[in-house]
Motif scaffolding. Structure first.
Motif, PDB file in Angstrom:
ATOM      1  N   LYS A 231      -4.798   2.176  -1.226  1.00 19.04           N
ATOM      2  CA  LYS A 231      -4.183   2.043  -2.550  1.00 19.04           C
ATOM      3  C   LYS A 231      -4.250   0.610  -3.080  1.00 19.04           C
ATOM      4  CE  LYS A 231      -2.615   6.295  -2.532  1.00 19.04           C
ATOM      5  NZ  LYS A 231      -3.686   7.229  -2.696  1.00 19.04           N
TER       6      LYS A 231
ATOM      7  N   ASN B 164       0.845  -1.204   0.000  1.00 22.68           N
ATOM      8  CA  ASN B 164       0.000   0.000   0.000  1.00 22.68           C
ATOM      9  C   ASN B 164       0.882   1.257   0.000  1.00 22.68           C
ATOM     10  OD1 ASN B 164      -2.841   1.065   0.288  1.00 22.68           O
ATOM     11  ND2 ASN B 164      -1.912   2.021   2.076  1.00 22.68           N
TER      12      ASN B 164
ATOM     13  N   ALA C   6       1.534   4.088  -3.517  1.00 20.06           N
ATOM     14  CA  ALA C   6       1.406   5.549  -3.546  1.00 20.06           C
ATOM     15  C   ALA C   6       2.527   6.174  -4.372  1.00 20.06           C
ATOM     16  CB  ALA C   6       1.414   6.092  -2.125  1.00 20.06           C
TER      17      ALA C   6
END
Length: 161
Positions: free
Chosen positions: A99, A66, A70
Motif C-alpha cells: 500500500k 502500510n 489499507a
C-alpha cells in the motif's frame, strides 16, 4: 535546524516547510528508475522521509503506515529514502508492503533539500512526515528531533480526516 542521531547532533540542509505552505515540487526516482515528481501525484498524500528502509525504526514505521493505508482508501502514502530503487523494491517485496509506494532521492537529493530533511553529515534523509491535501497545501508536518524515534502516527492520521 539541528537533529540528533543516537544523541549526536547533525545538520539538516534545505528549506523546511510548514503547515499552510504550498508543497514544493521535487524530482525523485521510482522503483523502475523513472523520474517521479509531485505533479505525478494527486489527492490526499502522505510523504514519509526515512534514513533507510532496512533499519528497525524505518521498517516499523513503513509497516505501520502500510496497515493504516489499507483503512484510508482515498490516501496515497509515499516513503522517500536515499536507498537505491532496487533495494527499496526488494525490501517492499520481502516485507509484504503493498500500500505504501517507495521512491528514492539518491540521485539529486531534491526532495531532501526542498523539504529541509537532508542530513549533511550522513547523506541521508531525516525522519519526517508531510501530509498534503488535494490542492498541494501542506496540512501537517512533523520533523523528528531524534532520527531514531518513530513519528506520531495518530496526529498524522488525524490530519487526513
Amino acid at each position: 535546524m539541528k537533529v540528533t542521531f543516537q544523541g549526536n547532533p547533525l545538520t539538516l540542509e534545505g528549506t523546511q516547510v510548514k503547515v499552510g505552505d504550498t508543497a514544493p515540487d521535487f524530482t525523485v526516482v521510482d522503483n523502475d528508475l523513472n523520474p517521479f515528481k509531485l505533479s505525478d501525484t494527486k489527492g490526499k498524500r502522505v510523504f514519509l522521509t526515512v534514513p533507510s528502509l532496512d533499519t528497525p525504526v524505518c521498517d516499523t514505521e513503513v509497516r505501520r503506515f502500510n496497515q493504516e493505508a489499507a483503512k484510508l482508501g482515498d490516501v496515497t502514502i509515499y516513503t522517500i529514502s536515499m536507498d537505491l530503487p532496487f533495494a527499496q523494491g526488494r525490501w517492499c517485496g520481502g516485507a509484504g508492503i503493498d500500500k505504501v509506494k517507495t521512491v528514492s532521492d539518491y540521485k539529486d537529493r531534491e526532495f531532501g533539500k526542498n523539504y529541509g530533511v537532508y542530513i549533511k553529515e550522513l547523506g541521508l534523509l531525516s525522519r519526517a512526515v508531510f501530509v498534503i491535501d488535494e490542492n498541494n497545501k501542506i496540512v501537517y508536518v512533523e520533523y523528528l528531533n531524534e532520527v531514531t524515534e518513530e513519528p506520531d502516527y495518530d496526529k498524522a492520521l488525524d490530519a487526513l480526516k
